[in-house]
Write a protein that holds these residues in place. Structure first.
Motif: not given
Length: 277
Positions: A53-56, A101-111, A239-249
């Motif tokens: 999931l991309n959380n935003y 796909l991006p890694p699990d990253s707090a407040d951004a991407v969750s698996w 919470g590593p570096t990550a990039q998703a459609p609605h969130t960039v860490v």
């Protein structure tokens, strides 16, 4: 047991485990679902699977309070599921974690690994367990580089392009002031920045993740270069570096020459933070 309890019946109990405990995109994970308790005639179908999931964070208009509220939303980036038998015991599944796909990253991407049993006119049974999908070191740049000053006379030398969770960020801060400077201290800061966006809104949230003072109050002479070495530890679960459609860490490191009653002299550089092997 009350009337509603008799109407709804008893739900089965689901527990779920994932092996291995940590993985990277491209790995295969084993999801084990244990079904216990009563499976009554209301049980219709069961599934087990994984999802990303991309959380935003976005804003939605609250008509009751007549104001904008910040709310969390999520969109699915990946989902794979298989049938879960309506039978007690342990059921095992194998799922591939797709690359790209991006890694699990707090407040951004969750698996997640999940399992559920749908029950007609009754309470469904469901459970989920977060999957630790890491950003591997091999996907992060490994070179060290210099970051020139942007006009303040402050620069980084020998700064790594990436750093791992729980490791130490080592480098050198170089200061060549354009004029005599009285500083109240020289420090290096590490910041994690989450940028959220959708079709209507953009929201940014930053969090200080570490700071170290590398020199105290002193006078710096114009044109004379001083170098300050620093070591800044990273947290174990950053919470590593990550990039998703609605969130960039993103992560950034700032070198700061602090001054009283005057703007600080600063240099800023991006850095990739990874948390996998």
């Amino acid at each position: 047991m009350g009337f509603l309890d008799r109407f709804k019946g008893k739900r089965p109990e689901l527990t779920i485990t994932v092996d291995p405990a940590e993985a990277v995109p491209g790995d295969e994970v084993i999801v084990r679902v244990t079904v216990a308790g009563e499976i009554d005639e209301k049980a219709e179908a069961g599934v087990a699977g994984i999802r990303c999931l991309n959380n935003y964070l976005t804003k939605e208009w609250d008509r009751q309070d007549d104001e904008w509220d910040e709310v969390w939303r999520a969109v699915s980036l990946h989902e794979d599921q298989q049938d879960l038998p309506l039978a007690q015991g342990e059921h095992e599944y194998r799922f591939a974690l797709p690359t790209g796909l991006p890694p699990d990253s707090a407040d951004a991407v969750s698996w997640w690994a999940f399992a559920s049993i749908d029950r007609r006119r009754g309470l469904d049974a469901s459970t989920s367990n977060r999957i630790a999908v890491r950003l591997p070191a091999a996907s992060a740049p490994q070179e060290r580089r210099a970051v020139p000053d942007s006009g303040d006379g402050v620069a980084f030398e020998d700064l790594p392009a990436s750093v791992g969770a729980g490791q130490t960020l080592d480098g050198t801060l170089s200061v060549t002031p354009r004029e005599d400077v009285k500083t109240t201290g020289v420090k290096v800061k590490l910041t994690r920045v989450c940028s959220y966006h959708d079709d209507r809104h953009e929201i940014e949230r930053s969090k200080d993740m570490g700071e170290v003072e590398i020199a105290g109050a002193q006078e710096l002479v114009a044109g004379q270069t001083q170098q300050f070495q620093f070591s800044l530890p990273l947290p174990p679960n950053p919470g590593p570096t990550a990039q998703a459609p609605h969130t960039v860490v993103e992560w950034r490191v700032d070198g700061v020459v602090a001054r009283r009653m005057r703007p600080d002299l600063e240099v800023r550089a991006p850095i990739v933070v990874y948390d996998g092997p």
